[in-house]
Design an enzyme around this catalytic site. Structure first.
Site, PDB file in Angstrom:
ATOM      1  N   ILE A  26      25.485  68.874 -20.455  1.00 16.46           N
ATOM      2  CA  ILE A  26      26.540  68.216 -19.688  1.00 16.46           C
ATOM      3  C   ILE A  26      26.381  66.708 -19.779  1.00 16.46           C
ATOM      4  CG2 ILE A  26      27.502  67.893 -17.371  1.00 16.46           C
ATOM      5  CD1 ILE A  26      26.593  70.770 -16.743  1.00 16.46           C
ATOM      6  N   ASP A  63      10.167  60.691 -15.048  1.00 19.33           N
ATOM      7  CA  ASP A  63      10.121  62.080 -14.592  1.00 19.33           C
ATOM      8  C   ASP A  63      10.588  62.119 -13.142  1.00 19.33           C
ATOM      9  OD1 ASP A  63       9.492  64.636 -13.702  1.00 19.33           O
ATOM     10  OD2 ASP A  63       7.507  64.666 -14.613  1.00 19.33           O
ATOM     11  N   ASN A  90      23.096  64.138 -12.462  1.00 13.76           N
ATOM     12  CA  ASN A  90      23.358  65.307 -13.290  1.00 13.76           C
ATOM     13  C   ASN A  90      22.104  66.110 -13.622  1.00 13.76           C
ATOM     14  OD1 ASN A  90      24.745  66.948 -15.464  1.00 13.76           O
ATOM     15  ND2 ASN A  90      23.375  65.716 -16.740  1.00 13.76           N
ATOM     16  N   TYR A 154      15.653  76.557  -7.179  1.00 15.68           N
ATOM     17  CA  TYR A 154      16.740  75.729  -7.707  1.00 15.68           C
ATOM     18  C   TYR A 154      17.936  75.770  -6.754  1.00 15.68           C
ATOM     19  CZ  TYR A 154      20.540  74.604 -11.058  1.00 15.68           C
ATOM     20  OH  TYR A 154      21.645  74.088 -11.703  1.00 15.68           O
ATOM     21  N   LYS A 158      19.720  72.672  -4.851  1.00 15.92           N
ATOM     22  CA  LYS A 158      21.125  72.326  -5.090  1.00 15.92           C
ATOM     23  C   LYS A 158      21.937  72.397  -3.800  1.00 15.92           C
ATOM     24  CE  LYS A 158      21.126  71.478  -9.552  1.00 15.92           C
ATOM     25  NZ  LYS A 158      21.497  70.141 -10.085  1.00 15.92           N
TER      26      LYS A 158
END
Length: 262
Positions: A26, A63, A90, A154, A158
């Protein structure tokens, strides 16, 4: 043949855009689209090689899991190049696909990169945007933030991004700041291509869950982010836009399997 979705009007002329995860599937499309739209594009990723030959005005390498390195990179970047007009958060990373695969180390790493890292990038930039009186932040979150589709750590990160986005929209709007999030479903990036090369049968299992019958493309996700960061969305802040082929609208597989034969 170049996708028609890669052609855009120069609506971001001379605006400075910073994109994290710029070397990913992306991210590369975001770099190209904003560049085609007249923006000055800076990109960040964890390795210099990931940024390759991308047409970037500036390259940042750090990082996201390293708070000190991230903070130092952003501090030096803004000191040298000023505060971007648009920040696209992103970057993303996941390995633990189910709870059985989520150890303490996996949890800490995924939260550090996907949530804490985004905060360490965003907070100092938003502070400077507030002093200027304008700024735009878009988070690339995930449908995993809206329902459970696997990848627990994850997903938690998010979901945290969406809560943080809303906090920015509510508390920093008075300073001219807009913040929004895009929630993609499965995106046909090189990462998926590698996976399907190993498990070609997986596609037939994935697609029946999507009402459009396909994954979304990086271009479709990038265009959603660009819309939210543009003047066309000037009245939109605190919003979550799904780009998921209809996945979160309802359970197509349930309709087909349970109700379809009645």
């Amino acid at each position: 043949m170049t996708s028609p979705l890669l052609h855009t009007e120069p609506r971001f002329a001379d605006m400075h855009v910073l994109i994290t995860g710029a070397g990913g599937g992306i991210g590369k499309v975001l770099v190209e689209l904003y560049g085609n739209s007249g923006a000055i594009v800076s990109g960040a990723d964890q390795e210099k090689g990931l940024l390759g030959e991308l047409p970037l005005a500036n390259r940042l390498v750090f990082d996201l899991g390293d708070e000190k390195a991230t903070s130092a990179a952003i501090r030096d970047f803004t000191a040298d190049h000023g505060v971007p007009d648009i920040l696209i958060n992103n970057a993303g990373f996941t390995r633990g696909e189910t709870l059985d695969a989520v150890s303490n180390d996996v949890w800490e790493r995924e939260i550090a990169i996907n949530l804490n890292g985004a905060f360490h990038v965003t907070a100092p930039i938003v502070d400077a945007m507030c002093q200027r009186g304008s700024g735009n932040i878009v988070f690339i979150s995930s449908v995993n933030a809206l329902g459970h589709f696997g990848n627990p750590a994850y997903s938690a990160a998010k979901a945290g991004l969406i809560s943080y986005m809303k906090a920015l929209a509510v508390e920093r709007g008075r300073f001219g700041i807009r913040a929004n999030a895009v929630c993609p479903g499965s995106v046909r990036t090189p990462a998926w291509d590698h996976r399907l090369n190993k498990q070609p049968e997986l596609l037939a299992k994935v697609l029946p869950h999507y009402p459009l019958g396909r994954m979304v493309t990086p271009e479709e996700v990038a265009h959603a982010a660009m819309f939210l960061s543009s003047d066309a969305a000037s009245g939109i802040s605190g919003a979550t836009l799904t780009v998921d082929g209809g996945l979160t609208a309802g359970n197509l597989r349930f309709i087909d399997d349970v109700l379809g034969d009645q």
